[in-house]
Design a protein around this motif. Structure first.
Motif: not given
Length: 333
Positions: A57, A61, A99, A64
């Motif tokens: 990430r 964004g 993540e 994304d």
């Protein structure tokens, strides 16, 4: 003295069911372009059809959306995002987070190329899965020192080979010659392979690394039986010969991660220094533990039993790795 062999192998045994060096670091490369856009490359470790559950990430964004291109390579899934609009902020001050990293035992090398020509690098870990981009951080190469240390200390196969060399050597002088020969040999092929002077099939190299450990296990059995031979008299020859293979394996992992094009010599040098630091740390810990255990008295038959148990355990692990890696090479071909 060899009670430590059993203790060490008990620690390493749970890792033997997975191919050594399969827990490879992920790699995230962000390139800021002069037109205010950025290109992102993400290499995610995989094992066969299984992909390590990680997701990069970038604040705002930026990535994304689905990747524009997706490729597959041995041990990696590769994703590309090209021409990302950075807006007025650019890259400076943006947070980069991986993540799922906190739920793994691997790391991620973050390499950033800024539009002014500077490079920044970080090693993101399970304990620190995020960082903020600093446009004034400086050169990228220090991260490769940490990667070198991590690569050797998490490489169960390489550690078992070094451990076998310790058992095969008799006396400090022979041990010093043996470890030096191994260091010189793997430094040569690490440099030649990483600089693309020579090219070897990485899967086959990994299989032969496992075979080298199996060879050492056989020689340790011969030593326990009191047999003689060139390997037992001059273990540095074995260390040098197989060290060439291990160096190519180090370079294979480094090639999969990538080298910063502006600092290839320095990055390669620091990676090799990191490998040596990790290797010497392991040797120092083993020798210290063996010395401490030698101060304790135990039954006369125990040293031989420990020796044979350690030897056959090393041989079993390496034989398993050899078959698994050879099968992977055949499947991939």
């Amino acid at each position: 003295m060899l009670r430590f062999a059993l203790a060490l192998l008990a620690i390493l045994a749970p890792l033997a069911t997975a191919a050594a060096h399969e827990v490879r670091p992920a790699f995230l490369e962000i390139t800021e372009r002069a037109d205010g856009c950025a290109d992102v490359l993400w290499k995610q470790p995989s094992m066969g059809m299984l992909v390590v559950p990680l997701r990069p990430r970038i604040s705002g964004g930026l990535i994304d959306r689905p990747a524009g291109r997706v490729e597959s390579a041995m041990n990696f899934e590769i994703r590309h995002w090209d021409g990302i609009d950075l807006g007025a902020q650019g890259l400076n001050g943006r947070e980069v987070r991986i993540e799922g990293l906190d739920k793994t035992i691997t790391d991620t090398l973050l390499l950033i190329h800024l539009r002014n020509g500077d490079e920044e690098s970080r090693v993101l870990s399970p304990g620190e899965p995020a960082t903020t981009i600093d446009a004034h951080a400086g050169a990228a190469v220090p991260a490769y020192l940490l990667l070198g240390i991590e690569h050797i200390l998490t490489g169960v196969d390489h550690l078992l080979f070094v451990f076998g060399l310790l058992l095969l050597s008799s006396g400090w002088q022979q041990l010093l010659r043996t470890i030096t020969a191994f260091t010189v040999a793997h430094s040569i092929t690490l440099a030649l392979t990483a600089l693309k002077v020579m090219a070897l099939n990485p899967g086959l190299v990994e299989a032969m690394v496992a075979w080298s450990i199996l060879f050492l296990a056989v020689e340790l059995v011969r030593k326990a039986r009191g047999e003689d031979g060139l390997t037992l008299r001059q273990p540095w020859l074995v260390a040098f010969g197989f060290g060439l293979l291990h160096g190519a394996a180090f370079a294979g992992a480094l090639h999969q991660i990538g080298l910063p094009q502006g600092n290839i010599p320095a990055s390669l040098f620091l990676f090799n220094v990191g490998v040596e630091i990790g290797q010497l740390t392991f040797v120092g810990v083993v020798m210290a533990a063996l010395w401490l255990l030698s101060r304790f008295k135990w039954p006369a038959a125990a040293p031989r039993l420990a020796w044979m148990a350690a030897t056959y355990a090393i041989g079993s692990f390496s034989f398993f790795w050899f078959l698994e890696r050879l099968h992977a090479v055949i499947d991939f071909a």
